[in-house]
Write a protein that holds these residues in place. Structure first.
Motif, mmCIF file in Angstrom:
data_model
loop_
_atom_site.group_PDB
_atom_site.id
_atom_site.type_symbol
_atom_site.label_atom_id
_atom_site.label_comp_id
_atom_site.label_asym_id
_atom_site.label_seq_id
_atom_site.Cartn_x
_atom_site.Cartn_y
_atom_site.Cartn_z
ATOM 1 N N ASN A 165 0.171 25.558 4.205
ATOM 2 C CA ASN A 165 -1.070 25.149 4.869
ATOM 3 C C ASN A 165 -2.039 24.506 3.887
ATOM 4 O O ASN A 165 -2.707 23.511 4.203
ATOM 5 N N GLU A 166 -2.118 25.058 2.694
ATOM 6 C CA GLU A 166 -3.003 24.518 1.661
ATOM 7 C C GLU A 166 -2.574 23.104 1.283
ATOM 8 O O GLU A 166 -3.402 22.185 1.191
ATOM 9 N N LEU A 167 -1.286 22.917 1.078
ATOM 10 C CA LEU A 167 -0.793 21.603 0.676
ATOM 11 C C LEU A 167 -0.907 20.590 1.809
ATOM 12 O O LEU A 167 -1.195 19.417 1.574
ATOM 13 N N GLU A 168 -0.690 21.014 3.029
ATOM 14 C CA GLU A 168 -0.815 20.092 4.161
ATOM 15 C C GLU A 168 -2.247 19.594 4.294
ATOM 16 O O GLU A 168 -2.479 18.424 4.616
ATOM 17 N N ALA A 169 -3.204 20.480 4.040
ATOM 18 C CA ALA A 169 -4.605 20.074 4.126
ATOM 19 C C ALA A 169 -4.990 19.129 3.004
ATOM 20 O O ALA A 169 -5.767 18.185 3.211
ATOM 21 N N ARG A 170 -4.457 19.342 1.811
ATOM 22 C CA ARG A 170 -4.845 18.545 0.653
ATOM 23 C C ARG A 170 -4.001 17.283 0.488
ATOM 24 O O ARG A 170 -4.502 16.262 0.002
ATOM 25 N N LEU A 171 -2.726 17.348 0.860
ATOM 26 C CA LEU A 171 -1.806 16.219 0.663
ATOM 27 C C LEU A 171 -1.009 15.986 1.949
ATOM 28 O O LEU A 171 0.189 16.258 2.023
ATOM 29 N N PRO A 172 -1.647 15.465 2.984
ATOM 30 C CA PRO A 172 -0.975 15.341 4.283
ATOM 31 C C PRO A 172 0.202 14.375 4.288
ATOM 32 O O PRO A 172 1.050 14.440 5.188
ATOM 33 N N PHE B 95 6.886 36.205 3.163
ATOM 34 C CA PHE B 95 6.063 37.225 3.817
ATOM 35 C C PHE B 95 4.585 36.889 3.654
ATOM 36 O O PHE B 95 3.831 37.547 2.935
ATOM 37 N N GLY B 96 4.147 35.825 4.308
ATOM 38 C CA GLY B 96 2.744 35.448 4.281
ATOM 39 C C GLY B 96 2.400 34.442 3.212
ATOM 40 O O GLY B 96 1.553 33.569 3.416
ATOM 41 N N ILE B 97 3.035 34.515 2.050
ATOM 42 C CA ILE B 97 2.651 33.678 0.909
ATOM 43 C C ILE B 97 3.052 32.229 1.129
ATOM 44 O O ILE B 97 2.246 31.308 0.958
ATOM 45 N N LEU B 98 4.300 32.006 1.525
ATOM 46 C CA LEU B 98 4.805 30.648 1.679
ATOM 47 C C LEU B 98 4.012 29.888 2.734
ATOM 48 O O LEU B 98 3.645 28.725 2.534
ATOM 49 N N GLY B 99 3.731 30.526 3.859
ATOM 50 C CA GLY B 99 2.981 29.855 4.920
ATOM 51 C C GLY B 99 1.602 29.434 4.479
ATOM 52 O O GLY B 99 1.149 28.314 4.784
ATOM 53 N N ARG B 100 0.906 30.293 3.746
ATOM 54 C CA ARG B 100 -0.448 29.946 3.273
ATOM 55 C C ARG B 100 -0.384 28.798 2.274
ATOM 56 O O ARG B 100 -1.247 27.917 2.267
ATOM 57 N N LEU B 101 0.638 28.790 1.427
ATOM 58 C CA LEU B 101 0.790 27.708 0.453
ATOM 59 C C LEU B 101 1.037 26.377 1.165
ATOM 60 O O LEU B 101 0.444 25.354 0.820
ATOM 61 N N ALA C 277 0.834 -1.205 0.000
ATOM 62 C CA ALA C 277 0.000 0.000 0.000
ATOM 63 C C ALA C 277 0.864 1.249 0.000
ATOM 64 O O ALA C 277 0.553 2.243 -0.674
ATOM 65 N N LEU C 278 1.975 1.202 0.756
ATOM 66 C CA LEU C 278 2.889 2.348 0.784
ATOM 67 C C LEU C 278 3.482 2.596 -0.596
ATOM 68 O O LEU C 278 3.531 3.736 -1.071
ATOM 69 N N ALA C 279 3.931 1.517 -1.248
ATOM 70 C CA ALA C 279 4.508 1.654 -2.586
ATOM 71 C C ALA C 279 3.500 2.231 -3.569
ATOM 72 O O ALA C 279 3.831 3.065 -4.411
ATOM 73 N N GLN C 280 2.235 1.798 -3.450
ATOM 74 C CA GLN C 280 1.190 2.302 -4.344
ATOM 75 C C GLN C 280 0.941 3.787 -4.121
ATOM 76 O O GLN C 280 0.752 4.552 -5.069
ATOM 77 N N ARG C 281 0.962 4.238 -2.837
ATOM 78 C CA ARG C 281 0.714 5.650 -2.557
ATOM 79 C C ARG C 281 1.872 6.518 -3.042
ATOM 80 O O ARG C 281 1.660 7.627 -3.524
ATOM 81 N N VAL C 282 3.098 5.998 -2.911
ATOM 82 C CA VAL C 282 4.248 6.744 -3.420
ATOM 83 C C VAL C 282 4.205 6.814 -4.938
ATOM 84 O O VAL C 282 4.430 7.869 -5.549
ATOM 85 N N SER C 283 3.885 5.687 -5.574
ATOM 86 C CA SER C 283 3.831 5.644 -7.035
ATOM 87 C C SER C 283 2.757 6.567 -7.585
ATOM 88 O O SER C 283 2.926 7.180 -8.634
ATOM 89 N N SER C 284 1.637 6.686 -6.863
ATOM 90 C CA SER C 284 0.535 7.537 -7.325
ATOM 91 C C SER C 284 0.729 8.998 -6.950
ATOM 92 O O SER C 284 -0.052 9.860 -7.365
ATOM 93 N N GLY C 285 1.765 9.281 -6.132
ATOM 94 C CA GLY C 285 2.054 10.663 -5.773
ATOM 95 C C GLY C 285 1.355 11.161 -4.531
ATOM 96 O O GLY C 285 1.549 12.305 -4.127
ATOM 97 N N PHE C 286 0.534 10.330 -3.885
ATOM 98 C CA PHE C 286 -0.165 10.777 -2.679
ATOM 99 C C PHE C 286 0.723 10.746 -1.447
ATOM 100 O O PHE C 286 0.356 11.266 -0.398
ATOM 101 N N ARG D 6 0.953 15.734 -8.096
ATOM 102 C CA ARG D 6 -0.140 15.885 -7.126
ATOM 103 C C ARG D 6 -0.124 17.279 -6.501
ATOM 104 O O ARG D 6 -1.171 17.887 -6.288
ATOM 105 N N VAL D 7 1.072 17.782 -6.206
ATOM 106 C CA VAL D 7 1.188 19.128 -5.640
ATOM 107 C C VAL D 7 0.670 20.165 -6.633
ATOM 108 O O VAL D 7 -0.080 21.073 -6.272
ATOM 109 N N LEU D 8 1.036 20.019 -7.886
ATOM 110 C CA LEU D 8 0.577 20.974 -8.903
ATOM 111 C C LEU D 8 -0.935 20.885 -9.090
ATOM 112 O O LEU D 8 -1.601 21.911 -9.268
ATOM 113 N N ASP D 9 -1.487 19.676 -9.054
ATOM 114 C CA ASP D 9 -2.945 19.521 -9.154
ATOM 115 C C ASP D 9 -3.636 20.198 -7.973
ATOM 116 O O ASP D 9 -4.665 20.857 -8.132
ATOM 117 N N ALA D 10 -3.074 20.032 -6.777
ATOM 118 C CA ALA D 10 -3.682 20.614 -5.578
ATOM 119 C C ALA D 10 -3.676 22.135 -5.631
ATOM 120 O O ALA D 10 -4.561 22.793 -5.058
#
Length: 295
Positions: free
Chosen positions: A113-120, A105-111, A82-91, A285-289
């Motif tokens: 946070n967005e990625l952590e919520a979508r791709l933990p 200056f604010g931008i990096l932190g918000r980005l 299952a781990l190999a499948q998640r790595v292969s699929s980019g999740f 996956r990051v770009l899709d998110a």
């Protein structure tokens, strides 16, 4: 020491059932092959794991210790596909991302946070670099993604606009210009000492300011590459500087920020930048998110 997962499963079944017959039935096999599995396992380990007689089966002290490790090994083995499948699929995976100092200056932190919520399960490894360094690192495959300033070579890189903001003038809070009730124009800066962006290390901001605000270059007293350095020089009364609007979030004491009359209201751009060819499935996956994210 060589043993198989089947032998470990046999030991766990016997240890939990404390009966060879019930353990064999649970494993959908007959008792003699199960007994042979345990014997081979004990030979491989070099220790007796079970005490058995005609009436009962018990674990030896070595058996108790080995049982815990057997369960851990089986758990890892069962989770591995299952781990190999998640790595292969980019999740799940690692994305190495570079950023310019001003993007913190604010931008990096918000980005993030967005990625952590979508791709933990995707870990982001961060590197601070100016755009020129990011381009070199992307070309050398040392990073996967950049937060950078244009322009970029479209044959080598793809990019996406992430953030747009105004260009402001940073002045000391006691400066006469701080009292203006209108946008600053080039004539207001005719005699002002200028803290300017390095033409080599901060080429984007250098070209942007020169194109937006006609200035006399002989008024430049300091040339630096980082916005934070500019703000501290302004705070010390060394001159005035052109900075992105997000610099207001830094909170350097003694600095005021004034609007500038520019042909474009928000000329400062920050882009996601990545190579056209990447072997990292997590990058996709990051770009899709972030496809519809504008910070």
């Amino acid at each position: 020491m060589t043993y198989t997962l089947e032998q470990l499963r046999g030991l766990v079944a016997v240890a939990e059932e404390l009966h060879f017959g019930r353990a064999a039935a649970r494993l959908r096999m007959t008792q003699p092959p199960l007994s042979r599995q345990i014997q081979k396992l004990e030979a491989a380990v070099g220790a007796q794991l079970l005490e058995r007689d005609t009436r009962r089966v018990t674990l030896t002290p070595a058996g108790h210790a080995f049982l815990a490790e057997a369960r851990r090994i089986l758990s890892i083995a069962e989770a591995a596909p299952a781990l190999a499948q998640r790595v292969s699929s980019g999740f799940r995976g690692l994305v190495r991302m570079a950023f310019t100092s001003a993007s913190t200056f604010g931008i990096l932190g918000r980005l993030l946070n967005e990625l952590e919520a979508r791709l933990p399960e995707v870990h982001l490894e961060l590197y601070e670099m100016v755009t020129r360094e990011q381009i070199d690192a992307l070309t050398g495959e040392d990073i996967d993604l950049g937060l950078a300033r244009p322009p970029f070579d479209p044959e080598l890189f793809e990019s996406r606009l992430l953030h747009r903001e105004a260009l402001l003038l940073a002045v000391h809070e006691d400066h006469p210009l701080a009292g203006l009730d209108r946008a600053v124009v080039p004539a207001d800066l005719a005699t002002e000492p200028l803290i300017f962006h390095s033409q080599r290390k901060a080429r984007y901001f250098y070209d942007l300011v020169v194109s937006m605000v006609p200035l006399a270059q002989e008024r430049v007293v300091h040339t630096v590459s980082q916005v934070m350095t500019m703000l501290w020089l302004v705070s010390a009364g060394r001159g005035v500087a052109f900075v992105p609007a997000s610099a207001r979030l830094v909170g350097v004491p003694g600095v005021a920020f004034l609007p500038i009359a520019t042909p474009i209201a928000e000329p400062v751009e920050l882009h996601l930048l990545w190579p056209r060819r990447s072997h990292n499935p997590a990058l996709a996956r990051v770009l899709d998110a972030l496809e519809h994210v504008m910070l």
